[in-house]
Write an enzyme that holds these catalytic residues in place. Structure first.
Site, PDB file in Angstrom:
ATOM      1  N   TYR A 178       0.810  -1.216   0.000  1.00  0.00           N
ATOM      2  CA  TYR A 178       0.000   0.000   0.000  1.00  0.00           C
ATOM      3  C   TYR A 178       0.846   1.271   0.000  1.00  0.00           C
ATOM      4  O   TYR A 178       0.395   2.315  -0.478  1.00  0.00           O
ATOM      5  CB  TYR A 178      -1.001  -0.030   1.163  1.00  0.00           C
ATOM      6  CG  TYR A 178      -2.105  -1.029   0.887  1.00  0.00           C
ATOM      7  CD1 TYR A 178      -3.156  -0.722   0.020  1.00  0.00           C
ATOM      8  CD2 TYR A 178      -2.063  -2.310   1.429  1.00  0.00           C
ATOM      9  CE1 TYR A 178      -4.137  -1.653  -0.277  1.00  0.00           C
ATOM     10  CE2 TYR A 178      -3.045  -3.252   1.147  1.00  0.00           C
ATOM     11  CZ  TYR A 178      -4.079  -2.916   0.290  1.00  0.00           C
ATOM     12  OH  TYR A 178      -5.044  -3.843  -0.020  1.00  0.00           O
TER      13      TYR A 178
ATOM     14  N   HIS B  74     -14.740   0.440  -0.232  1.00  0.00           N
ATOM     15  CA  HIS B  74     -13.581  -0.408   0.023  1.00  0.00           C
ATOM     16  C   HIS B  74     -12.461   0.320   0.761  1.00  0.00           C
ATOM     17  O   HIS B  74     -11.322  -0.151   0.771  1.00  0.00           O
ATOM     18  CB  HIS B  74     -13.060  -1.002  -1.288  1.00  0.00           C
ATOM     19  CG  HIS B  74     -14.052  -1.903  -1.953  1.00  0.00           C
ATOM     20  ND1 HIS B  74     -13.987  -2.261  -3.280  1.00  0.00           N
ATOM     21  CD2 HIS B  74     -15.164  -2.521  -1.468  1.00  0.00           C
ATOM     22  CE1 HIS B  74     -15.007  -3.054  -3.584  1.00  0.00           C
ATOM     23  NE2 HIS B  74     -15.733  -3.217  -2.501  1.00  0.00           N
TER      24      HIS B  74
ATOM     25  N   ASN C  90     -13.534   2.274  -5.652  1.00  0.00           N
ATOM     26  CA  ASN C  90     -12.130   2.674  -5.760  1.00  0.00           C
ATOM     27  C   ASN C  90     -11.617   3.235  -4.436  1.00  0.00           C
ATOM     28  O   ASN C  90     -12.360   3.877  -3.696  1.00  0.00           O
ATOM     29  CB  ASN C  90     -11.963   3.715  -6.866  1.00  0.00           C
ATOM     30  CG  ASN C  90     -12.402   3.193  -8.213  1.00  0.00           C
ATOM     31  OD1 ASN C  90     -12.344   1.989  -8.464  1.00  0.00           O
ATOM     32  ND2 ASN C  90     -12.847   4.079  -9.093  1.00  0.00           N
ATOM     33  N   VAL C  91     -10.338   3.018  -4.180  1.00  0.00           N
ATOM     34  CA  VAL C  91      -9.750   3.516  -2.939  1.00  0.00           C
ATOM     35  C   VAL C  91      -8.954   4.801  -3.153  1.00  0.00           C
ATOM     36  O   VAL C  91      -8.424   5.367  -2.199  1.00  0.00           O
ATOM     37  CB  VAL C  91      -8.855   2.440  -2.271  1.00  0.00           C
ATOM     38  CG1 VAL C  91      -9.693   1.234  -1.867  1.00  0.00           C
ATOM     39  CG2 VAL C  91      -7.705   2.012  -3.177  1.00  0.00           C
TER      40      VAL C  91
ATOM     41  N   GLY D  39     -17.657   1.883 -15.128  1.00  0.00           N
ATOM     42  CA  GLY D  39     -16.371   1.213 -15.013  1.00  0.00           C
ATOM     43  C   GLY D  39     -16.293   0.097 -14.008  1.00  0.00           C
ATOM     44  O   GLY D  39     -15.253  -0.140 -13.407  1.00  0.00           O
ATOM     45  N   THR D  40     -17.389  -0.618 -13.815  1.00  0.00           N
ATOM     46  CA  THR D  40     -17.352  -1.793 -12.950  1.00  0.00           C
ATOM     47  C   THR D  40     -18.086  -2.936 -13.627  1.00  0.00           C
ATOM     48  O   THR D  40     -19.125  -2.726 -14.259  1.00  0.00           O
ATOM     49  CB  THR D  40     -17.962  -1.517 -11.565  1.00  0.00           C
ATOM     50  OG1 THR D  40     -18.091  -2.765 -10.856  1.00  0.00           O
ATOM     51  CG2 THR D  40     -19.322  -0.855 -11.650  1.00  0.00           C
ATOM     52  N   SER D  41     -17.532  -4.128 -13.495  1.00  0.00           N
ATOM     53  CA  SER D  41     -18.114  -5.310 -14.137  1.00  0.00           C
ATOM     54  C   SER D  41     -19.342  -5.815 -13.407  1.00  0.00           C
ATOM     55  O   SER D  41     -20.008  -6.731 -13.868  1.00  0.00           O
ATOM     56  CB  SER D  41     -17.067  -6.426 -14.199  1.00  0.00           C
ATOM     57  OG  SER D  41     -16.698  -6.820 -12.879  1.00  0.00           O
TER      58      SER D  41
END
Length: 227
Positions: free
Chosen positions: A54, A105, A88-89, A170-172
């Site tokens: 990270y 998240h 998204n982080v 933008g997410t599946s």
């Protein structure tokens, strides 16, 4: 009174900023085992590896900026009452000026005490083993790992259930529990999905699918809502 627009964003939203994504070919999961760096078990087994992972992500974040799509979402606040729910982080939505962002998240730009989830600190600098929160406990990334509860999910459901327009970018829709938010969208709400990849799911009649990247898709979305 402005209509309530809820925007769910995933990795495809930030990909145009040049950030490494996890699931794409050549992405981070090709370089790391998810169990090692994004699970509570990974943290217990090798916390230094997780901290280093990270730290690299934070360093990368400092070198990248919001893309045009993030600013287009900010502009939607001129028309709608906008709530962003993001998988998204990164902090690109905030840096683009968006006012109401729910991070499902966690947030890369924050760390917290391992014992007290409410002891949260802002940083984009490296964090090492031995760096402590004010309660004397080790600092860890403020990230929701596999095997952990998603504390913001209840808040996300609350806003989703009030949506008049629900926009997915933008997410599946394969990552849970975020993908389950579609189940809480009111029946009368209009749903738009922006994604360049073919969707592997059945689309009800009230869903408009825009097969484009985030920025181009948002421009088409703005045209559709203005017609």
């Amino acid at each position: 009174m402005k209509q309530k627009l809820v925007v769910l964003t995933g990795a495809g939203m930030s990909a145009e900023s040049g950030l490494s994504t996890f699931r794409d070919s050549g992405g981070l999961w090709d370089q790391y085992d998810v169990k090692d760096v994004a699970s509570i078990e990974g943290w217990i087994n090798n916390p230094k590896l997780v901290q280093d992972f990270y730290n690299k992500r934070r360093a990368e974040l400092k070198d990248h900026s919001p893309n045009e799509g993030h600013y287009l979402i900010k502009e939607l606040e001129n028309i709608f009452q906008v709530t962003i729910i993001t998988q998204n982080v990164d902090n690109f939505h905030e840096r683009a000026g968006s006012q109401h962002v729910i991070h499902l998240h966690g947030e890369l730009s924050k760390v917290r005490s391992v014992k007290n989830p409410s002891l949260i600190y802002e940083t984009l600098e490296d964090v090492h083993m031995g760096d402590l929160a004010e309660d004397g406990n080790q600092l860890r990334p403020h990230i929701v790992w596999f095997g952990e509860e998603v504390p913001k999910m209840e808040e996300a459901v609350k806003y989703t259930a009030q949506a008049e327009i629900f926009l997915v970018i933008g997410t599946s829709l394969q990552v849970y529990p975020a993908a389950s938010l579609l189940n809480f969208v009111p029946h009368e709400a209009k749903i738009y999905i922006i994604d360049p990849n073919p969707l592997e799911m059945y689309l009800p009649e009230n869903i408009v699918y825009i097969q484009k990247g985030a920025t181009e898709g948002l421009k088409i979305f703005k045209q559709k809502i203005s017609n």
